[in-house]
Design a protein around this motif. Structure first.
Motif, PDB file in Angstrom:
ATOM      1  N   ILE A 154       0.854  -1.181   0.000  1.00 53.40           N
ATOM      2  CA  ILE A 154       0.000   0.000   0.000  1.00 53.40           C
ATOM      3  C   ILE A 154       0.892   1.232   0.000  1.00 53.40           C
ATOM      4  CG2 ILE A 154      -1.535   1.430   1.420  1.00 53.40           C
ATOM      5  CD1 ILE A 154      -2.964  -1.054   2.300  1.00 53.40           C
ATOM      6  N   LYS A 155       0.618   2.135  -0.897  1.00 50.54           N
ATOM      7  CA  LYS A 155       1.299   3.427  -0.879  1.00 50.54           C
ATOM      8  C   LYS A 155       0.259   4.491  -0.579  1.00 50.54           C
ATOM      9  CE  LYS A 155       3.844   6.793  -3.667  1.00 50.54           C
ATOM     10  NZ  LYS A 155       4.652   7.211  -2.514  1.00 50.54           N
ATOM     11  N   ILE A 156       0.388   5.127   0.586  1.00 54.94           N
ATOM     12  CA  ILE A 156      -0.519   6.224   0.929  1.00 54.94           C
ATOM     13  C   ILE A 156      -0.067   7.444   0.136  1.00 54.94           C
ATOM     14  CG2 ILE A 156      -1.477   7.678   2.744  1.00 54.94           C
ATOM     15  CD1 ILE A 156      -2.314   4.771   2.939  1.00 54.94           C
ATOM     16  N   CYS A 157      -0.793   7.717  -0.936  1.00 55.80           N
ATOM     17  CA  CYS A 157      -0.366   8.805  -1.836  1.00 55.80           C
ATOM     18  C   CYS A 157      -1.097  10.104  -1.537  1.00 55.80           C
ATOM     19  CB  CYS A 157      -0.596   8.414  -3.283  1.00 55.80           C
ATOM     20  SG  CYS A 157      -2.341   8.198  -3.722  1.00 55.80           S
ATOM     21  N   GLY A 158      -2.187  10.035  -0.761  1.00 52.71           N
ATOM     22  CA  GLY A 158      -2.941  11.257  -0.527  1.00 52.71           C
ATOM     23  C   GLY A 158      -4.083  11.077   0.452  1.00 52.71           C
ATOM     24  N   LEU A 159      -4.809  12.156   0.650  1.00 53.73           N
ATOM     25  CA  LEU A 159      -6.018  12.172   1.467  1.00 53.73           C
ATOM     26  C   LEU A 159      -7.195  12.532   0.574  1.00 53.73           C
ATOM     27  CD1 LEU A 159      -4.803  14.140   4.634  1.00 53.73           C
ATOM     28  CD2 LEU A 159      -4.669  11.680   4.200  1.00 53.73           C
ATOM     29  N   MET A 160      -8.370  12.025   0.928  1.00 56.15           N
ATOM     30  CA  MET A 160      -9.586  12.294   0.156  1.00 56.15           C
ATOM     31  C   MET A 160     -10.709  12.724   1.079  1.00 56.15           C
ATOM     32  SD  MET A 160     -12.847  11.128  -0.711  1.00 56.15           S
ATOM     33  CE  MET A 160     -13.330   9.475  -1.171  1.00 56.15           C
ATOM     34  N   THR A 161     -11.543  13.639   0.595  1.00 54.00           N
ATOM     35  CA  THR A 161     -12.760  13.980   1.328  1.00 54.00           C
ATOM     36  C   THR A 161     -13.851  14.386   0.351  1.00 54.00           C
ATOM     37  OG1 THR A 161     -13.566  15.095   3.323  1.00 54.00           O
ATOM     38  CG2 THR A 161     -12.466  16.487   1.690  1.00 54.00           C
ATOM     39  N   MET A 162     -15.072  14.345   0.865  1.00 55.46           N
ATOM     40  CA  MET A 162     -16.246  14.830   0.127  1.00 55.46           C
ATOM     41  C   MET A 162     -16.875  15.939   0.954  1.00 55.46           C
ATOM     42  SD  MET A 162     -17.933  11.202  -1.051  1.00 55.46           S
ATOM     43  CE  MET A 162     -19.316  12.021  -1.857  1.00 55.46           C
ATOM     44  N   ALA A 163     -17.052  17.089   0.349  1.00 58.89           N
ATOM     45  CA  ALA A 163     -17.695  18.205   1.046  1.00 58.89           C
ATOM     46  C   ALA A 163     -19.211  18.064   0.941  1.00 58.89           C
ATOM     47  CB  ALA A 163     -17.249  19.528   0.429  1.00 58.89           C
ATOM     48  N   PRO A 164     -19.949  18.665   1.854  1.00 59.03           N
ATOM     49  CA  PRO A 164     -21.414  18.679   1.719  1.00 59.03           C
ATOM     50  C   PRO A 164     -21.810  19.404   0.439  1.00 59.03           C
ATOM     51  CG  PRO A 164     -20.716  19.476   3.879  1.00 59.03           C
ATOM     52  CD  PRO A 164     -19.492  19.398   3.042  1.00 59.03           C
ATOM     53  N   TYR A 165     -22.943  19.007  -0.126  1.00 58.44           N
ATOM     54  CA  TYR A 165     -23.435  19.727  -1.308  1.00 58.44           C
ATOM     55  C   TYR A 165     -23.947  21.091  -0.874  1.00 58.44           C
ATOM     56  CZ  TYR A 165     -25.910  21.025  -5.518  1.00 58.44           C
ATOM     57  OH  TYR A 165     -26.322  21.700  -6.625  1.00 58.44           O
ATOM     58  N   GLU A 166     -23.413  22.133  -1.481  1.00 61.05           N
ATOM     59  CA  GLU A 166     -23.805  23.506  -1.156  1.00 61.05           C
ATOM     60  C   GLU A 166     -24.172  24.237  -2.446  1.00 61.05           C
ATOM     61  OE1 GLU A 166     -24.095  24.655   1.811  1.00 61.05           O
ATOM     62  OE2 GLU A 166     -22.790  23.473   3.114  1.00 61.05           O
ATOM     63  N   LEU A 167     -25.267  24.973  -2.401  1.00 60.52           N
ATOM     64  CA  LEU A 167     -25.623  25.798  -3.558  1.00 60.52           C
ATOM     65  C   LEU A 167     -24.559  26.850  -3.811  1.00 60.52           C
ATOM     66  CD1 LEU A 167     -29.465  26.248  -2.991  1.00 60.52           C
ATOM     67  CD2 LEU A 167     -28.327  24.759  -4.654  1.00 60.52           C
ATOM     68  N   ASP A 168     -23.988  27.356  -2.729  1.00 62.59           N
ATOM     69  CA  ASP A 168     -22.880  28.306  -2.819  1.00 62.59           C
ATOM     70  C   ASP A 168     -21.599  27.531  -2.536  1.00 62.59           C
ATOM     71  OD1 ASP A 168     -21.016  30.306  -2.704  1.00 62.59           O
ATOM     72  OD2 ASP A 168     -21.848  31.284  -0.915  1.00 62.59           O
ATOM     73  N   MET A 201     -10.133  15.839  -3.899  1.00 64.08           N
ATOM     74  CA  MET A 201     -11.268  16.600  -3.372  1.00 64.08           C
ATOM     75  C   MET A 201     -11.801  17.506  -4.470  1.00 64.08           C
ATOM     76  SD  MET A 201      -9.202  19.137  -0.752  1.00 64.08           S
ATOM     77  CE  MET A 201      -8.231  20.535  -1.346  1.00 64.08           C
ATOM     78  N   GLY A 202     -13.101  17.686  -4.439  1.00 60.67           N
ATOM     79  CA  GLY A 202     -13.749  18.508  -5.449  1.00 60.67           C
ATOM     80  C   GLY A 202     -14.517  17.661  -6.437  1.00 60.67           C
ATOM     81  N   MET A 203     -15.818  17.984  -6.581  1.00 58.43           N
ATOM     82  CA  MET A 203     -16.693  17.307  -7.513  1.00 58.43           C
ATOM     83  C   MET A 203     -17.338  18.353  -8.413  1.00 58.43           C
ATOM     84  SD  MET A 203     -17.973  14.542  -4.641  1.00 58.43           S
ATOM     85  CE  MET A 203     -19.394  13.956  -5.552  1.00 58.43           C
ATOM     86  N   SER A 204     -18.337  17.950  -9.169  1.00 58.25           N
ATOM     87  CA  SER A 204     -18.878  18.846 -10.199  1.00 58.25           C
ATOM     88  C   SER A 204     -19.317  20.196  -9.662  1.00 58.25           C
ATOM     89  CB  SER A 204     -20.050  18.164 -10.918  1.00 58.25           C
ATOM     90  OG  SER A 204     -19.585  17.121 -11.752  1.00 58.25           O
ATOM     91  N   ASN A 205     -19.872  20.217  -8.464  1.00 57.94           N
ATOM     92  CA  ASN A 205     -20.435  21.469  -7.942  1.00 57.94           C
ATOM     93  C   ASN A 205     -19.425  22.336  -7.197  1.00 57.94           C
ATOM     94  OD1 ASN A 205     -20.656  19.273  -5.964  1.00 57.94           O
ATOM     95  ND2 ASN A 205     -21.483  20.858  -4.624  1.00 57.94           N
ATOM     96  N   ASP A 206     -18.239  21.812  -6.888  1.00 56.40           N
ATOM     97  CA  ASP A 206     -17.331  22.596  -6.043  1.00 56.40           C
ATOM     98  C   ASP A 206     -15.850  22.444  -6.421  1.00 56.40           C
ATOM     99  OD1 ASP A 206     -16.716  20.023  -5.081  1.00 56.40           O
ATOM    100  OD2 ASP A 206     -17.939  20.238  -3.276  1.00 56.40           O
ATOM    101  N   PHE A 207     -15.548  21.893  -7.600  1.00 58.66           N
ATOM    102  CA  PHE A 207     -14.153  21.573  -7.905  1.00 58.66           C
ATOM    103  C   PHE A 207     -13.269  22.810  -8.037  1.00 58.66           C
ATOM    104  CE2 PHE A 207     -15.925  21.904 -12.216  1.00 58.66           C
ATOM    105  CZ  PHE A 207     -14.929  22.556 -12.925  1.00 58.66           C
ATOM    106  N   GLU A 208     -13.842  23.933  -8.417  1.00 64.67           N
ATOM    107  CA  GLU A 208     -13.007  25.129  -8.568  1.00 64.67           C
ATOM    108  C   GLU A 208     -12.493  25.628  -7.224  1.00 64.67           C
ATOM    109  OE1 GLU A 208     -15.256  27.089 -12.386  1.00 64.67           O
ATOM    110  OE2 GLU A 208     -16.360  26.184 -10.743  1.00 64.67           O
ATOM    111  N   VAL A 209     -13.339  25.583  -6.213  1.00 66.41           N
ATOM    112  CA  VAL A 209     -12.904  25.956  -4.860  1.00 66.41           C
ATOM    113  C   VAL A 209     -11.860  24.958  -4.367  1.00 66.41           C
ATOM    114  CG1 VAL A 209     -13.632  26.279  -2.465  1.00 66.41           C
ATOM    115  CG2 VAL A 209     -15.087  27.088  -4.332  1.00 66.41           C
ATOM    116  N   ALA A 210     -12.090  23.667  -4.647  1.00 70.77           N
ATOM    117  CA  ALA A 210     -11.131  22.643  -4.228  1.00 70.77           C
ATOM    118  C   ALA A 210      -9.755  22.885  -4.850  1.00 70.77           C
ATOM    119  CB  ALA A 210     -11.648  21.258  -4.610  1.00 70.77           C
TER     120      ALA A 210
END
Length: 228
Positions: A154-168, A201-210
């Motif tokens: 196992i190579k720990i290459c990073g950390l991952m998270t999912m932010a809550p869905y926010e309109l803003d 981190m970052g999905m369709s609704n928030d990837f730019e902030v990520a």
């Protein structure tokens, strides 16, 4: 919007976010999340030069992987992974984004030893504290990284998270910032074989902030590949 237009638009948004954050767009790995689309769209996104494919259900991912014979893509498992499914993932998926418990790490290590393959893993962290989300609590991460750093496959290459869905999407910034800080804390420990480079981190609704907060892998579904 066809696939080429969609990919071009996403790349333009990535470049704009990088410009705001004084980052190089080449630092951003774009993972096309194809779990809600069929084979045709998965092929189409590869044809547009996207190299990373993300799937979250083993039973849906394997037929695509086999049909494409792995293809030119790098495959990412991004969903909750049951230990009894690890045998189907190790050796096919270069990255697992959802390592969140010791039993899973031990099974990935065991299957890696059998196949003589090292799997890149992101430790999933539940920064937001939502009960509906998987992941370690932030205060559990350092000890978990210490344990897994001793594993050979196992190579720990990073950390991952999912932010809550926010309109803003701006409301997600503290979540992404906390993950970046946690990564830095892990690296400051100076553990042997530990240099956590990436942030998924970052999905369709928030990837730019990520991206502005340091993401190196973003996972895009609807905004990139659309829906069937």
């Amino acid at each position: 919007m066809n696939m080429k237009e969609s990919v071009d638009q996403v790349k333009q948004r990535i470049e704009a976010a990088c410009k705001r954050a004084n980052r190089d767009p080449n630092e951003i790995n774009l993972v096309a999340v194809t779990k809600y689309v069929g084979m045709d769209r998965a092929k189409a996104v590869l044809q547009e030069g996207i190299q990373h494919i993300g799937e979250s259900r083993v039973q849906d991912a394997l037929p695509k992987w086999e049909a494409l014979q792995g293809g030119q893509a790098t495959w990412h498992f991004i969903g909750n992974l049951q230990t009894n499914k690890v045998k189907d993932v190790v050796g096919k998926f270069s990255y697992i984004h959802s390592l969140d418990r010791e039993s899973l790490a031990k099974e990935i290590e065991r299957r890696g030893r059998q196949n003589n393959v090292v799997t890149n893993c992101f430790v999933q962290v539940n920064i937001s504290g939502e009960e509906t989300k998987s992941g370690l609590e932030p205060n559990q991460v350092l000890e978990f990284v210490k344990k897994t750093s001793k594993m050979k496959y196992i190579k720990i290459c990073g950390l991952m998270t999912m932010a809550p869905y926010e309109l803003d999407s701006e409301q997600t910034r503290p979540i992404f910032r906390k993950l970046r800080q946690l990564r830095d804390e892990c690296n400051q420990l100076g553990l042997p074989n530990v240099q956590i480079e990436h942030l998924s981190m970052g999905m369709s609704n928030d990837f730019e902030v990520a991206i502005e907060e340091g993401a190196t892998f973003i996972r895009l579904g609807s905004s990139l590949v659309g829906k069937d």
